[in-house]
Design an enzyme around this catalytic site. Structure first.
Site, PDB file in Angstrom:
ATOM      1  N   ARG A 148       0.871  -1.172   0.000  1.00 64.18           N
ATOM      2  CA  ARG A 148       0.000   0.000   0.000  1.00 64.18           C
ATOM      3  C   ARG A 148       0.909   1.224   0.000  1.00 64.18           C
ATOM      4  O   ARG A 148       2.056   1.164   0.451  1.00 64.18           O
ATOM      5  CB  ARG A 148      -0.893   0.022   1.239  1.00 64.18           C
ATOM      6  CG  ARG A 148      -1.818  -1.184   1.380  1.00 64.18           C
ATOM      7  CD  ARG A 148      -2.624  -1.078   2.678  1.00 64.18           C
ATOM      8  NE  ARG A 148      -3.560  -2.195   2.834  1.00 64.18           N
ATOM      9  CZ  ARG A 148      -3.309  -3.304   3.513  1.00 64.18           C
ATOM     10  NH1 ARG A 148      -2.127  -3.444   4.102  1.00 64.18           N
ATOM     11  NH2 ARG A 148      -4.209  -4.258   3.614  1.00 64.18           N
ATOM     12  N   LYS A 172      -2.225  -2.027   7.932  1.00 61.78           N
ATOM     13  CA  LYS A 172      -3.376  -1.444   8.619  1.00 61.78           C
ATOM     14  C   LYS A 172      -3.434  -1.918  10.062  1.00 61.78           C
ATOM     15  O   LYS A 172      -3.178  -3.081  10.351  1.00 61.78           O
ATOM     16  CB  LYS A 172      -4.677  -1.827   7.898  1.00 61.78           C
ATOM     17  CG  LYS A 172      -4.845  -1.152   6.539  1.00 61.78           C
ATOM     18  CD  LYS A 172      -6.189  -1.502   5.938  1.00 61.78           C
ATOM     19  CE  LYS A 172      -6.418  -0.762   4.631  1.00 61.78           C
ATOM     20  NZ  LYS A 172      -7.737  -1.088   4.028  1.00 61.78           N
ATOM     21  N   HIS A 244      -2.014   2.285  -5.744  1.00 64.32           N
ATOM     22  CA  HIS A 244      -2.727   1.036  -5.492  1.00 64.32           C
ATOM     23  C   HIS A 244      -2.817   0.179  -6.748  1.00 64.32           C
ATOM     24  O   HIS A 244      -2.961  -1.048  -6.646  1.00 64.32           O
ATOM     25  CB  HIS A 244      -4.134   1.341  -4.969  1.00 64.32           C
ATOM     26  CG  HIS A 244      -4.525   0.473  -3.815  1.00 64.32           C
ATOM     27  ND1 HIS A 244      -3.879   0.492  -2.589  1.00 64.32           N
ATOM     28  CD2 HIS A 244      -5.483  -0.483  -3.700  1.00 64.32           C
ATOM     29  CE1 HIS A 244      -4.432  -0.386  -1.779  1.00 64.32           C
ATOM     30  NE2 HIS A 244      -5.396  -0.996  -2.416  1.00 64.32           N
ATOM     31  N   ARG A 247      -0.128  -2.286  -6.685  1.00 69.08           N
ATOM     32  CA  ARG A 247      -0.438  -3.366  -5.739  1.00 69.08           C
ATOM     33  C   ARG A 247      -1.405  -4.371  -6.370  1.00 69.08           C
ATOM     34  O   ARG A 247      -1.211  -5.586  -6.269  1.00 69.08           O
ATOM     35  CB  ARG A 247      -1.050  -2.751  -4.475  1.00 69.08           C
ATOM     36  CG  ARG A 247      -1.536  -3.738  -3.424  1.00 69.08           C
ATOM     37  CD  ARG A 247      -1.938  -2.943  -2.178  1.00 69.08           C
ATOM     38  NE  ARG A 247      -2.791  -3.670  -1.261  1.00 69.08           N
ATOM     39  CZ  ARG A 247      -2.366  -4.468  -0.298  1.00 69.08           C
ATOM     40  NH1 ARG A 247      -1.072  -4.693  -0.158  1.00 69.08           N
ATOM     41  NH2 ARG A 247      -3.217  -5.066   0.514  1.00 69.08           N
ATOM     42  N   HIS A 270      -4.005  -9.154   3.715  1.00 65.02           N
ATOM     43  CA  HIS A 270      -5.458  -9.198   3.851  1.00 65.02           C
ATOM     44  C   HIS A 270      -5.844 -10.073   5.037  1.00 65.02           C
ATOM     45  O   HIS A 270      -5.359 -11.194   5.167  1.00 65.02           O
ATOM     46  CB  HIS A 270      -6.102  -9.782   2.580  1.00 65.02           C
ATOM     47  CG  HIS A 270      -6.067  -8.853   1.414  1.00 65.02           C
ATOM     48  ND1 HIS A 270      -6.218  -9.282   0.107  1.00 65.02           N
ATOM     49  CD2 HIS A 270      -5.921  -7.501   1.344  1.00 65.02           C
ATOM     50  CE1 HIS A 270      -6.155  -8.239  -0.708  1.00 65.02           C
ATOM     51  NE2 HIS A 270      -5.972  -7.158   0.023  1.00 65.02           N
ATOM     52  N   TYR A 279      -9.387 -11.023  -6.933  1.00 67.86           N
ATOM     53  CA  TYR A 279      -8.456 -11.159  -8.058  1.00 67.86           C
ATOM     54  C   TYR A 279      -8.791 -12.353  -8.939  1.00 67.86           C
ATOM     55  O   TYR A 279      -8.376 -12.412 -10.093  1.00 67.86           O
ATOM     56  CB  TYR A 279      -7.013 -11.251  -7.536  1.00 67.86           C
ATOM     57  CG  TYR A 279      -6.580  -9.971  -6.889  1.00 67.86           C
ATOM     58  CD1 TYR A 279      -6.238  -8.856  -7.648  1.00 67.86           C
ATOM     59  CD2 TYR A 279      -6.561  -9.845  -5.506  1.00 67.86           C
ATOM     60  CE1 TYR A 279      -5.882  -7.664  -7.045  1.00 67.86           C
ATOM     61  CE2 TYR A 279      -6.199  -8.660  -4.894  1.00 67.86           C
ATOM     62  CZ  TYR A 279      -5.861  -7.573  -5.678  1.00 67.86           C
ATOM     63  OH  TYR A 279      -5.526  -6.390  -5.081  1.00 67.86           O
TER      64      TYR A 279
END
Length: 298
Positions: A148, A172, A244, A247, A270, A279
């Site tokens: 990110r 995050k 992004h 990414r 994730h 994806y």
């Protein structure tokens, strides 16, 4: 309770108890500020504890005219979380958004770049300028490690474990993960560190930060967006490309070349495999090949 105080208390809750990043917190607060502005514009004097379902419904009805369904859904979700917090703190007994449904939206597939498009963008970097080596190392890191933008701008020299072939990434909620780094990316980061960064005057607080601006401070998110936007335009690529996008391309290219979805999930950081599964919707031909290769009744 005044709205300003409720906003401040909620901000502290998100930071201290939820451990969210400043970017996430700002997004949550923005939704509440939109409601506050609407109340002020319409001279509606209802406190956070007393605001009614009817008032919230009128607000949602208004924003539905102004924003797309995805943004509308995000605002509803953000407000629902805020009022759940007020219930948790015993300021309210009910959530005024309890019966309000978010609009149904299709799952948005992330934009991606082909390998040739990524090469074309990187080739636009002017390596005769000192920031050129930095920009090449930055883009190679975004694409080569699937970071990110905030993870790249916060990357520390002490997070680089080149001999082991990994970098430590703080994602995050300050969650740490180790991501493999390719020799190619190691090479460009090393060139930048040893030939460019070492000659900079660096501010004390940025001594351990990898990517710096000309003034010796960490690169900002906004600057990374600007760098990529300018290079994309020079490359003649007519797509909306952001940090992004690199990414997304990292994950897509790994999947297309046969990488395991669980491995991609770990590298991207994730929490849920469901997030990574988006994806699999990008290239149906890849799934067909997997079926043909591995299913016993092919």
């Amino acid at each position: 309770m005044k709205w300003s105080q409720a906003l401040k208390d909620y901000q502290n809750y998100l930071h201290i108890e939820r451990g969210l990043s400043q970017n996430s917190i700002s997004s949550y607060l923005l939704d509440i500020k939109k409601l506050m502005k609407w109340l002020e514009t319409n001279t509606i004097e209802e406190s956070p504890e007393k605001i009614t379902d009817k008032t919230i419904q009128e607000f949602i009805y208004q924003i539905a005219k102004e924003v797309n369904p995805r943004s509308q859904g995000r605002i509803i979700s953000g407000l629902r979380g805020f009022f759940n917090y007020l219930i948790f703190e015993e300021y309210r007994k009910t959530n005024p958004l309890e019966l309000i449904e978010s609009p149904k939206i299709g799952r948005k597939l992330p934009d991606t770049l082909s390998e040739s498009e990524i090469d074309a963008i990187i080739q636009q970097i002017d390596l005769s300028m000192p920031q050129g080596e930095r920009n090449r190392a930055l883009l190679e890191t975004l694409y080569g490690c699937g970071l990110r933008v905030s993870e790249a701008t916060n990357l520390k020299i002490s997070d680089l474990f080149f001999e082991e072939g990994f970098i430590k990434v703080t994602g995050k909620g300050d969650k740490e993960r180790f991501v493999p780094i390719a020799n190619n990316t190691i090479k460009y980061i090393s060139i930048y560190l040893k030939e460019i960064r070492v000659h900079q005057k660096i501010n004390e607080k940025a001594k351990d930060t990898v990517f710096l601006n000309r003034r010796g401070n960490p690169l900002t998110r906004a600057m990374v967006f600007t760098i990529i936007k300018d290079l994309t335009e020079k490359a003649g690529i007519h797509k909306t490309v952001s940090p992004h996008t690199f990414r997304h391309s990292f994950a897509t290219h790994l999947l297309e070349n046969g990488a395991d979805l669980r491995a991609i999930q770990q590298m991207l950081g994730h929490v849920s495999i469901t997030t990574t599964e988006i994806y699999t919707h990008i290239d149906k031909s890849h799934l067909t090949k997997v079926m043909e290769q591995f299913h016993p009744r092919k």
